[in-house]
Design an enzyme around this catalytic site. Structure first.
Site, PDB file in Angstrom:
ATOM      1  N   GLY A   1      38.980  -2.526  15.986  1.00  0.00           N
ATOM      2  CA  GLY A   1      39.228  -2.907  14.592  1.00  0.00           C
ATOM      3  C   GLY A   1      39.155  -4.411  14.374  1.00  0.00           C
ATOM      4  CB  CYS A   2      40.668  -7.237  16.217  1.00  0.00           C
ATOM      5  SG  CYS A   2      42.364  -6.662  15.962  1.00  0.00           S
TER       6      CYS A   2
END
Length: 154
Positions: A44-45
């Site tokens: 996600g990051c």
């Protein structure tokens, strides 16, 4: 500790990052997008950083700085930035001072276990240092584009 509030001066801070020491006060005169994220090199990051990166030209045209903040070390950030080719700085907040200042340390849950961690959040600060908009519990897809639209509306 002052509570962060839209329409008020954003809390000042200085952190070490991929470009050396970075202070919010040094950014006066241009808008700033600060996004807080849990960890370098997680799916996600990575997607979030890549999304801000692919929209970087639009932010630059709008005279807006972008910086990502997490508790990872500067060394970890250097590797992550290089690997991903991010055109903006990543700032290290190892003791979560700035994360707490911006109230992004929240209770999270993984596999039924509760823990405290960084809630994906983004803050838009105008050229005068005033917090104009905040996004909490960010969903990555389409987020950078939404932030860019808010920057253009300043």
């Amino acid at each position: 500790m002052s509570k962060i509030e839209t329409g008020k001066k954003a809390p000042a801070f200085t952190l070490q990052g991929t470009g050396g020491e970075w202070s919010l006060k040094d950014a006066l005169g241009q808008a700033v997008v600060m996004y807080f994220y849990p960890r370098d090199n997680t799916p996600g990051c990575t997607e979030e950083g890549a999304s801000f990166s692919s929209n970087f030209a639009g932010f630059k045209k709008a005279k807006t700085l972008i910086c990502g903040i997490s508790a990872d070390s500067v060394e970890s950030h250097e590797k992550f930035k290089k690997k991903m080719g991010f055109p903006f700085d990543l700032l290290s907040d190892p003791d979560s001072t700035v994360c707490k200042l911006y109230d992004v340390i929240q209770e999270k849950s993984m596999y039924g276990k509760k823990y405290m961690g960084i809630e994906r959040s983004t803050f838009l600060i105008d050229a005068k240092g005033v917090l104009r908009q905040e996004w909490r519990k960010v969903k990555v897809r389409g987020h950078a584009e939404e932030v860019l639209a808010a920057v253009k509306a300043l």
